[in-house]
Design an enzyme around this catalytic site. Structure first.
Site, PDB file in Angstrom:
ATOM      1  NE  ARG A  75      -3.542   0.066   2.748  1.00 49.22           N
ATOM      2  CZ  ARG A  75      -4.108   0.281   3.940  1.00 49.22           C
ATOM      3  NH1 ARG A  75      -3.966  -0.602   4.903  1.00 49.22           N
ATOM      4  NH2 ARG A  75      -4.791   1.380   4.157  1.00 49.22           N
ATOM      5  CG  ASN A 116      -8.934   8.037   3.586  1.00 47.38           C
ATOM      6  OD1 ASN A 116      -9.706   7.127   3.863  1.00 47.38           O
ATOM      7  ND2 ASN A 116      -9.192   8.947   2.673  1.00 47.38           N
ATOM      8  CB  VAL A 117      -3.809   5.248   7.264  1.00 47.37           C
ATOM      9  CG1 VAL A 117      -4.773   4.957   8.392  1.00 47.37           C
ATOM     10  CG2 VAL A 117      -3.870   4.126   6.228  1.00 47.37           C
ATOM     11  CG  HIS A 133      -9.277   4.906  11.239  1.00 45.30           C
ATOM     12  ND1 HIS A 133     -10.142   4.661  10.194  1.00 45.30           N
ATOM     13  CD2 HIS A 133     -10.031   4.955  12.356  1.00 45.30           C
ATOM     14  CE1 HIS A 133     -11.379   4.550  10.671  1.00 45.30           C
ATOM     15  NE2 HIS A 133     -11.340   4.730  11.969  1.00 45.30           N
ATOM     16  CG  ASN A 229     -20.267   6.739  -1.717  1.00 48.17           C
ATOM     17  OD1 ASN A 229     -20.119   6.062  -2.736  1.00 48.17           O
ATOM     18  ND2 ASN A 229     -19.791   6.372  -0.549  1.00 48.17           N
ATOM     19  CD  GLU A 231     -21.703   1.976  -6.035  1.00 50.55           C
ATOM     20  OE1 GLU A 231     -21.169   2.080  -7.148  1.00 50.55           O
ATOM     21  OE2 GLU A 231     -22.787   1.379  -5.825  1.00 50.55           O
ATOM     22  CB  ALA A 247     -14.774  12.759  -3.885  1.00 46.99           C
TER      23      ALA A 247
HETATM   24  C1  BV8 Z   1     -13.213   0.071  18.006  1.00 39.62           C
HETATM   25  C2  BV8 Z   1      -6.794   1.796   9.598  1.00 39.62           C
HETATM   26  C3  BV8 Z   1     -13.482  -0.405  20.295  1.00 39.62           C
HETATM   27  C4  BV8 Z   1      -5.975   0.624   9.226  1.00 39.62           C
HETATM   28  C5  BV8 Z   1      -9.141   1.129   9.766  1.00 39.62           C
HETATM   29  C6  BV8 Z   1     -17.132  -6.898  15.642  1.00 39.62           C
HETATM   30  C7  BV8 Z   1     -15.889  -7.294  16.110  1.00 39.62           C
HETATM   31  C8  BV8 Z   1     -14.870  -6.368  16.377  1.00 39.62           C
HETATM   32  C9  BV8 Z   1     -15.102  -5.007  16.177  1.00 39.62           C
HETATM   33  C10 BV8 Z   1     -16.343  -4.632  15.702  1.00 39.62           C
HETATM   34  C11 BV8 Z   1     -17.350  -5.545  15.437  1.00 39.62           C
HETATM   35  N1  BV8 Z   1     -18.439  -4.871  14.990  1.00 39.62           N
HETATM   36  C12 BV8 Z   1     -18.145  -3.544  14.962  1.00 39.62           C
HETATM   37  C13 BV8 Z   1     -16.891  -3.397  15.412  1.00 39.62           C
HETATM   38  C14 BV8 Z   1     -16.166  -2.144  15.547  1.00 39.62           C
HETATM   39  C15 BV8 Z   1     -15.252  -2.002  14.342  1.00 39.62           C
HETATM   40  C16 BV8 Z   1     -16.102  -1.818  13.107  1.00 39.62           C
HETATM   41  O1  BV8 Z   1     -16.703  -0.776  12.928  1.00 39.62           O
HETATM   42  N2  BV8 Z   1     -16.119  -2.846  12.232  1.00 39.62           N
HETATM   43  C17 BV8 Z   1     -16.931  -2.738  11.022  1.00 39.62           C
HETATM   44  C18 BV8 Z   1     -16.182  -3.368   9.861  1.00 39.62           C
HETATM   45  C19 BV8 Z   1     -18.273  -3.408  11.294  1.00 39.62           C
HETATM   46  N3  BV8 Z   1     -14.506  -0.813  14.631  1.00 39.62           N
HETATM   47  C20 BV8 Z   1     -13.343  -0.928  15.276  1.00 39.62           C
HETATM   48  O2  BV8 Z   1     -12.823  -1.980  15.575  1.00 39.62           O
HETATM   49  C21 BV8 Z   1     -12.707   0.393  15.693  1.00 39.62           C
HETATM   50  N4  BV8 Z   1     -12.320   0.319  17.062  1.00 39.62           N
HETATM   51  O3  BV8 Z   1     -14.390  -0.038  17.822  1.00 39.62           O
HETATM   52  O4  BV8 Z   1     -12.616  -0.069  19.231  1.00 39.62           O
HETATM   53  C22 BV8 Z   1     -12.667  -0.314  21.505  1.00 39.62           C
HETATM   54  C23 BV8 Z   1     -12.923   0.738  22.384  1.00 39.62           C
HETATM   55  C24 BV8 Z   1     -12.190   0.787  23.547  1.00 39.62           C
HETATM   56  C25 BV8 Z   1     -11.201  -0.181  23.817  1.00 39.62           C
HETATM   57  C26 BV8 Z   1     -10.959  -1.215  22.899  1.00 39.62           C
HETATM   58  C27 BV8 Z   1     -11.687  -1.284  21.720  1.00 39.62           C
HETATM   59  C28 BV8 Z   1     -11.455   0.650  14.877  1.00 39.62           C
HETATM   60  C29 BV8 Z   1     -11.832   0.866  13.436  1.00 39.62           C
HETATM   61  C30 BV8 Z   1     -10.590   1.330  12.678  1.00 39.62           C
HETATM   62  C31 BV8 Z   1     -10.071   0.193  11.832  1.00 39.62           C
HETATM   63  N5  BV8 Z   1      -8.980   0.706  10.983  1.00 39.62           N
HETATM   64  N6  BV8 Z   1      -8.125   1.622   9.043  1.00 39.62           N
HETATM   65  C32 BV8 Z   1      -5.600   0.644   7.779  1.00 39.62           C
HETATM   66  O5  BV8 Z   1      -6.096   1.512   7.022  1.00 39.62           O
HETATM   67  O6  BV8 Z   1      -4.811  -0.216   7.415  1.00 39.62           O
HETATM   68  S1  BV8 Z   1     -10.701   1.189   9.126  1.00 39.62           S
HETATM   69  C33 BV8 Z   1     -10.701   1.139   7.440  1.00 39.62           C
HETATM   70  O7  BV8 Z   1     -12.064   1.255   7.050  1.00 39.62           O
HETATM   71  C34 BV8 Z   1     -10.009   2.314   6.760  1.00 39.62           C
HETATM   72  O8  BV8 Z   1      -9.547   3.311   7.642  1.00 39.62           O
HETATM   73  C35 BV8 Z   1     -11.131   2.920   5.965  1.00 39.62           C
HETATM   74  O9  BV8 Z   1     -10.971   4.262   5.764  1.00 39.62           O
HETATM   75  C36 BV8 Z   1     -12.245   2.620   6.878  1.00 39.62           C
HETATM   76  C37 BV8 Z   1     -13.616   2.845   6.413  1.00 39.62           C
HETATM   77  O10 BV8 Z   1     -13.722   2.352   5.128  1.00 39.62           O
HETATM   78  P1  BV8 Z   1     -13.994   3.453   3.984  1.00 39.62           P
HETATM   79  O11 BV8 Z   1     -13.023   4.565   4.144  1.00 39.62           O
HETATM   80  O12 BV8 Z   1     -15.414   3.810   4.006  1.00 39.62           O
HETATM   81  O13 BV8 Z   1     -13.595   2.674   2.699  1.00 39.62           O
HETATM   82  P2  BV8 Z   1     -14.510   1.601   1.945  1.00 39.62           P
HETATM   83  O14 BV8 Z   1     -13.628   0.874   0.996  1.00 39.62           O
HETATM   84  O15 BV8 Z   1     -15.329   0.836   2.953  1.00 39.62           O
HETATM   85  O16 BV8 Z   1     -15.562   2.488   1.136  1.00 39.62           O
HETATM   86  C38 BV8 Z   1     -15.085   3.321   0.093  1.00 39.62           C
HETATM   87  C39 BV8 Z   1     -16.274   4.169  -0.300  1.00 39.62           C
HETATM   88  O17 BV8 Z   1     -15.855   5.096  -1.296  1.00 39.62           O
HETATM   89  C40 BV8 Z   1     -17.409   3.356  -0.920  1.00 39.62           C
HETATM   90  O18 BV8 Z   1     -18.638   3.792  -0.350  1.00 39.62           O
HETATM   91  C41 BV8 Z   1     -17.357   3.730  -2.400  1.00 39.62           C
HETATM   92  O19 BV8 Z   1     -18.648   3.780  -2.982  1.00 39.62           O
HETATM   93  C42 BV8 Z   1     -16.801   5.119  -2.328  1.00 39.62           C
HETATM   94  N7  BV8 Z   1     -16.081   5.578  -3.522  1.00 39.62           N
HETATM   95  C43 BV8 Z   1     -15.417   4.837  -4.451  1.00 39.62           C
HETATM   96  N8  BV8 Z   1     -14.876   5.662  -5.378  1.00 39.62           N
HETATM   97  C44 BV8 Z   1     -15.215   6.929  -5.020  1.00 39.62           C
HETATM   98  C45 BV8 Z   1     -15.972   6.887  -3.839  1.00 39.62           C
HETATM   99  N9  BV8 Z   1     -16.442   7.985  -3.231  1.00 39.62           N
HETATM  100  C46 BV8 Z   1     -16.157   9.166  -3.795  1.00 39.62           C
HETATM  101  N10 BV8 Z   1     -15.429   9.310  -4.926  1.00 39.62           N
HETATM  102  C47 BV8 Z   1     -14.940   8.205  -5.559  1.00 39.62           C
HETATM  103  N11 BV8 Z   1     -14.221   8.340  -6.690  1.00 39.62           N
END
Ligand code: BV8
Ligand code: ZN
Length: 255
Positions: A75, A116-117, A133, A229, A231, A247
């Site tokens: 990445r 984003n990172v 993040h 977005n 989508e 965007a």
């Molecule tokens: C926390 C850094 C609590 C790393 C990332 C079950 C088990 C365990 C945890 C959970 C669970 N259920 C829920 C959780 C919580 C979990 C969570 O939310 N999971 C989700 C998947 C259900 N969250 C966590 O674990 C968070 N921590 O809750 O801690 C806690 C509290 C106290 C003490 C202990 C613990 C931590 C979450 C952070 C994870 N790290 N990234 C790395 O990057 O390597 S998250 C990762 O997803 C990225 O940062 C990314 O940015 C983020 C979100 O994704 P998006 O940015 O939205 O990207 P995605 O691909 O999904 O979507 C892209 C979008 O762009 C699409 O909609 C597409 O249509 C659109 N697009 C495409 N092209 C374009 C466009 N838009 C505009 N223009 C375009 N051209």
């Protein structure tokens, strides 16, 4: 829930943006898609058929730190070559305009919150960006906790996973699933979202929490919500505007 239909009028949103005194933008991987950076959940996001959710975890790192570092090295090599796109540049320009307006009228301002990172908002000229993040151009020692900038691309293969001077493994300074967000960044993000008159949600699938919850914080505090977005997202039904498109195309039209 909103009763009036969700609107997709760019001119109307531009008007609201001009009148808004405090604006917040929350961005996700989609704003970097037009820079050639794969999104997390999009079709081209996969790497060697691993899902990011499986790799971006402390468990994956504990099990196979070299594999996780190979993913981050891949990445970093893509992001190193990527350029900020018109979407990143438009948000940097919006920040300048809002801050210039602030010099005239109190309360004016703009805060960018990103999931984003990749550091592309910094390279586009955004100044006070809240990184929820972390940043993959920083590494953190799992032993002594030292955090330092590391922009080496590629990382030397014979030094994967990289180690700290103290001998312990280095990890990317990012927040993995199951890990808490940096508390200072999170508090600043909640505070800004609660002050927003207009809250833009750009390029995120809005499935990751607590980041996606900031839209609700803003709406509860009276902000109007605009989703940009190509989508649909889970936030669309609560939004005042949902602009379907990239965007890099829509954001410049809002300035
Ligand atoms: C926390 C850094 C609590 C790393 C990332 C079950 C088990 C365990 C945890 C959970 C669970 N259920 C829920 C959780 C919580 C979990 C969570 O939310 N999971 C989700 C998947 C259900 N969250 C966590 O674990 C968070 N921590 O809750 O801690 C806690 C509290 C106290 C003490 C202990 C613990 C931590 C979450 C952070 C994870 N790290 N990234 C790395 O990057 O390597 S998250 C990762 O997803 C990225 O940062 C990314 O940015 C983020 C979100 O994704 P998006 O940015 O939205 O990207 P995605 O691909 O999904 O979507 C892209 C979008 O762009 C699409 O909609 C597409 O249509 C659109 N697009 C495409 N092209 C374009 C466009 N838009 C505009 N223009 C375009 N051209
Ligand atoms: Zn160390």
């Amino acid at each position: 829930m909103k009763n009036s239909p969700v609107r997709n009028d760019v001119d109307e949103l531009r008007g609201a943006l001009e009148r808004a005194s405090f604006v917040v933008a929350l961005t996700g991987a989609g704003i970097s898609a037009e820079s050639g950076v794969p999104t997390f959940r999009g079709s081209n996001g996969l790497w060697r058929n691993y899902s990011p959710e499986k790799l971006a975890t402390p468990q994956a790192f504990a099990k196979d730190p070299r594999l996780v570092w190979e993913w981050y090295d891949w990445r970093r090599s893509i992001i190193h070559k990527a350029q900020p796109n018109p979407g990143h540049l438009a948000l940097a320009e919006l920040e300048r305009r809002q801050n210039a307006a602030r010099r005239d009228a109190a309360g004016h301002g703009f805060t960018l919150i990103t999931q984003n990172v990749d550091g592309l908002h910094d390279r586009a000229g955004s100044r006070n960006t809240i990184k929820l993040h972390g940043d993959l151009w920083y590494v953190q020692c799992t032993g002594c906790g030292a955090v330092e900038r590391n922009q080496e691309v590629p990382l030397p293969p014979d030094n994967l996973p990289p180690r700290c001077r103290c001998g312990a493994l280095l990890r990317p300074a990012v927040v993995w699933f199951g890990e808490p967000l940096p508390s200072q960044a999170w508090e600043r993000a909640v505070e800004a979202s609660a002050r927003a008159e207009l809250f833009l949600v750009v390029g995120t699938s809005a499935v990751v929490y607590p980041a996606a919850g900031l839209a609700e914080v803003a709406r509860q505090a009276g902000a109007r919500l605009a989703i940009l977005n190509p989508e649909p997202t889970p936030l669309d039904s609560a939004a005042d505007w949902a602009l379907r498109g990239p965007a890099g195309e829509i954001l410049p039209r809002l300035l």
